[in-house]
Design a protein around this motif. Structure first.
Motif, PDB file in Angstrom:
ATOM      1  N   HIS A   2      31.106 -26.745 -38.283  1.00  3.07           N
ATOM      2  CA  HIS A   2      29.949 -27.000 -38.878  1.00  3.07           C
ATOM      3  C   HIS A   2      29.046 -25.848 -38.506  1.00  3.07           C
TER       4      HIS A   2
ATOM      5  N   LYS B 153      24.879 -20.252 -44.384  1.00  2.00           N
ATOM      6  CA  LYS B 153      23.709 -20.806 -45.167  1.00  2.00           C
ATOM      7  C   LYS B 153      22.617 -20.177 -44.405  1.00  2.00           C
TER       8      LYS B 153
ATOM      9  N   TRP C 122      29.495 -23.116 -40.973  1.00  2.76           N
ATOM     10  CA  TRP C 122      28.826 -23.406 -42.397  1.00  2.76           C
ATOM     11  C   TRP C 122      27.517 -22.981 -42.357  1.00  2.76           C
ATOM     12  N   SER C 123      26.795 -23.379 -41.268  1.00  2.00           N
ATOM     13  CA  SER C 123      25.058 -23.453 -41.100  1.00  2.00           C
ATOM     14  C   SER C 123      24.872 -22.023 -40.859  1.00  2.00           C
TER      15      SER C 123
END
Length: 141
Positions: free
Chosen positions: A124, A131, A127-128
């Motif tokens: 996670h 972004k 991906w964070s």
């Protein structure tokens, strides 16, 4: 990093192995540095200070929470160990990858779930960070 602190403190207590608390000497400074970097990034007017803080934040995040904790601790120490153990790997293979007394075979649900969850949070976090990076560099154009 907070989950890692809890996970290792719990492991130290249930296995009566205080050496597991060594992670506090890494996790607590990492948490403090990341908080400081993010604060500087949000509050500083100086572009140089903001740039340095975000690069330090990114580098530390990739190396420690993603690499060391998510990929090594979560993936190798827990996910792979559980897959091999419950997947029927031979005891010789398990002992080769996870020798005693450093590793405990799965015998505590909370310890193993919190260990595997470090992998989940690591993915996670990847991906964070992607972004966040896209948003951060898009602002600079």
């Amino acid at each position: 990093m907070f989950l890692t602190l809890i996970h290792h403190a719990y492991g130290a207590a249930i296995y009566d192995e205080p050496f597991r608390l060594h992670v506090a000497f890494i996790a607590i400074p990492v948490i403090l540095i990341l908080m400081l970097c993010f604060h500087i990034y949000q509050k500083q007017a100086s572009p140089l200070s903001r740039n340095i803080s975000i690069w330090v934040f990114t580098l530390i995040t990739i190396v420690i929470p993603v690499g060391v904790i998510g990929l090594y601790e979560g993936t190798y120490n827990h996910l792979l160990k559980n897959v091999m153990y419950f997947g029927g790997a031979s005891q010789a293979a398990i002992d080769k990858f996870f020798p005693s007394p450093i590793y405990e075979m799965p015998n505590n649900y909370i310890f193993e779930v919190t260990g595997i969850f470090q992998f989940v949070l690591g993915v996670h976090l990847i991906w964070s960070m992607i972004k966040f990076g896209k948003e951060t560099f898009r602002k600079k154009k």
